[in-house]
Design an enzyme around this catalytic site. Structure first.
Site, PDB file in Angstrom:
ATOM      1  CB  SER A 197     -18.389 -33.451  88.964  1.00  0.00           C
ATOM      2  OG  SER A 197     -18.859 -34.117  87.821  1.00  0.00           O
ATOM      3  CG  HIS A 252     -15.330 -37.840  87.961  1.00  0.00           C
ATOM      4  ND1 HIS A 252     -15.017 -36.631  87.394  1.00  0.00           N
ATOM      5  CD2 HIS A 252     -16.604 -37.701  88.433  1.00  0.00           C
ATOM      6  CE1 HIS A 252     -16.037 -35.803  87.500  1.00  0.00           C
ATOM      7  NE2 HIS A 252     -17.009 -36.425  88.143  1.00  0.00           N
TER       8      HIS A 252
END
Length: 422
Positions: free
Chosen positions: A189, A394
């Protein structure tokens, strides 16, 4: 409080969960036998209270703590597992660096435990595993002259400074300490965002990256589907120019209201099993059964880990602009800094190192469309890999008990190929 102003939906969920916990505890108080049976499940886990070196020691792994000082004076803790306890061969070269995501820390690579935490998995197959931190989290809350509690200047940074100062300082420290000329990089990320920022804005650092594996890269965030991320980052994008004090500029820190309440609620096994996954679903999409209950009880001891309002708001700017561009300071300062009213784009063509992109189709924070866009901008993409689980989101990349089967083989495939044993 600033967290309440920006995170009403999260605080509301926490308040509801807290009320459930209070009610449950009150009922259990009337039943001594049930209270005794519940005693172990309602205490904080040892892992949730442990720092990085303590956490690894809990499972018989040896780790080291190192200190890196950036060019602009930030003091960052860097951790190393030189060899996993299940490594039966020689240590693989070159070293591997892991860089965490937004509001995370080095601990995020351990929270899923030895069977799924990537730092453990890599060390066990004999990689010299280094785990970094950036300014603003609880491992990066020191400076050679600034006090984060009293000096607002400490919090005057966004992800550009992390990419220009923090990441190069960490890389150079590792190379100097190990004597290696390069290293292998695994980012998650925000960690990926720092890599591409470094490549765009500095010189001589791309050559130090032998292979870059980018998991759920938060670079362009045009298609983010997370409502909470849009609301919170949009809020800080709007208000950060008027925030003045350190108490206002430090957001979502460890020991703050949201982290403290979340950790308190989710230490309870039943709530961690049944209700606390909803806190993760507020941030991301829902992936039932992916994150183990023990991991949920642990991770909220380390998450959120804190950052600057400017860093947080920078993502909000990206959602609004729909571009991967430099920080927007407003017309006057943009003209002073950039010579243009609009911030320039980061130059992704300068990221010439070999790149692998890994993504999940159910990722609400980093949408697959943004990952596929990124793959077309980069000059040396080896593979853009979609995780096979349809519900993979995620946060699964750090916390899922399925990571050893679903993402680790792909990461290990490329690390082996580009390592000296490959």
């Amino acid at each position: 409080m600033r967290e309440a102003a920006g995170g009403g939906s999260v605080l509301f969920a926490c308040a509801v969960l807290l009320a459930l916990l209070v009610r449950r505890t009150a009922c259990a108080h009337n039943y001594t036998m049930l209270q005794q049976q519940d005693e172990l499940s309602t205490t904080y886990t040892k892992d949730s209270l442990s720092n990085f070196t303590e956490f690894t020691k809990n499972y018989g792994y040896y780790s080291e703590e190192h200190v890196v000082i950036t060019e602009d004076g930030y003091i960052l803790f860097l951790f190393r597992i030189p060899k996993g306890k299940n490594c039966n061969g020689s240590v693989v070269k070159p070293p591997v660096l892991l860089m965490h995501g937004l509001l995370m820390s080095a601990d995020s690579w351990l929270d899923a435990g030895p069977s799924a935490g990537l730092a453990f998995l890599l060390a066990d197959v004999c990689y010299d595993t280094w785990v970094g931190n950036v300014r603003g989290n609880y491992y990066g809350r020191r400076h050679i002259r600034l006090d984060p509690d009293t000096d607002s200047e400490f919090w005057d940074f966004n992800t550009e400074q992390m990419g220009v100062y923090d990441l190069p300082a960490i890389i150079d420290y590792i190379l100097q300490h190990t004597g290696s000329k390069d290293l292998m990089f695994v980012g998650f990320s925000q960690g990926c965002r720092l890599l591409f920022t470094m490549a765009s804005e500095t010189s001589g650092n791309v050559e130090k990256i032998r292979i870059a594996i980018n998991v759920a890269p938060a670079v362009r965030v045009k298609y983010t589907r997370s409502i909470s991320l849009r609301l919170l980052t949009g809020f800080y994008a709007a208000v950060s120019p008027i925030l003045k004090s350190p108490r206002q500029l430090e957001v979502l820190q460890k020991g703050g209201l949201i982290q403290t309440v979340s950790a308190f609620i989710c230490k309870d096994y039943e709530l961690a099993r049944t209700v606390c996954p909803l806190i993760l679903a507020i941030i991301d999409s829902y992936d039932p059964g992916s994150v183990a209950t023990d991991t949920i009880r642990t991770l909220f001891g380390h998450f959120p880990a804190g950052t600057s309002a400017y860093a947080f708001g920078f993502y909000g700017q990206g959602i609004i602009s729909k571009k991967f561009q430099k920080y927007d300071y407003g017309l006057r300062k943009n003209l002073q800094l950039y010579g243009n009213a609009v911030p320039p784009l980061y130059n992704l063509k300068k990221s010439t190192m070999p790149v692998v992109l890994v993504y999940g189709n159910n990722d609400f924070l980093v949408d697959p469309r943004d990952v596929k866009w990124l793959s077309k901008q980069l000059p040396n993409v080896l593979e853009t890999y979609e995780v096979s689980r349809a519900t993979w989101n995620h946060l699964d990349n750090n916390y899922s008990q399925l990571a050893k089967r679903l993402t680790f083989p792909k990461i290990n495939q490329y690390l082996r190929k580009y390592s000296n044993r490959g």
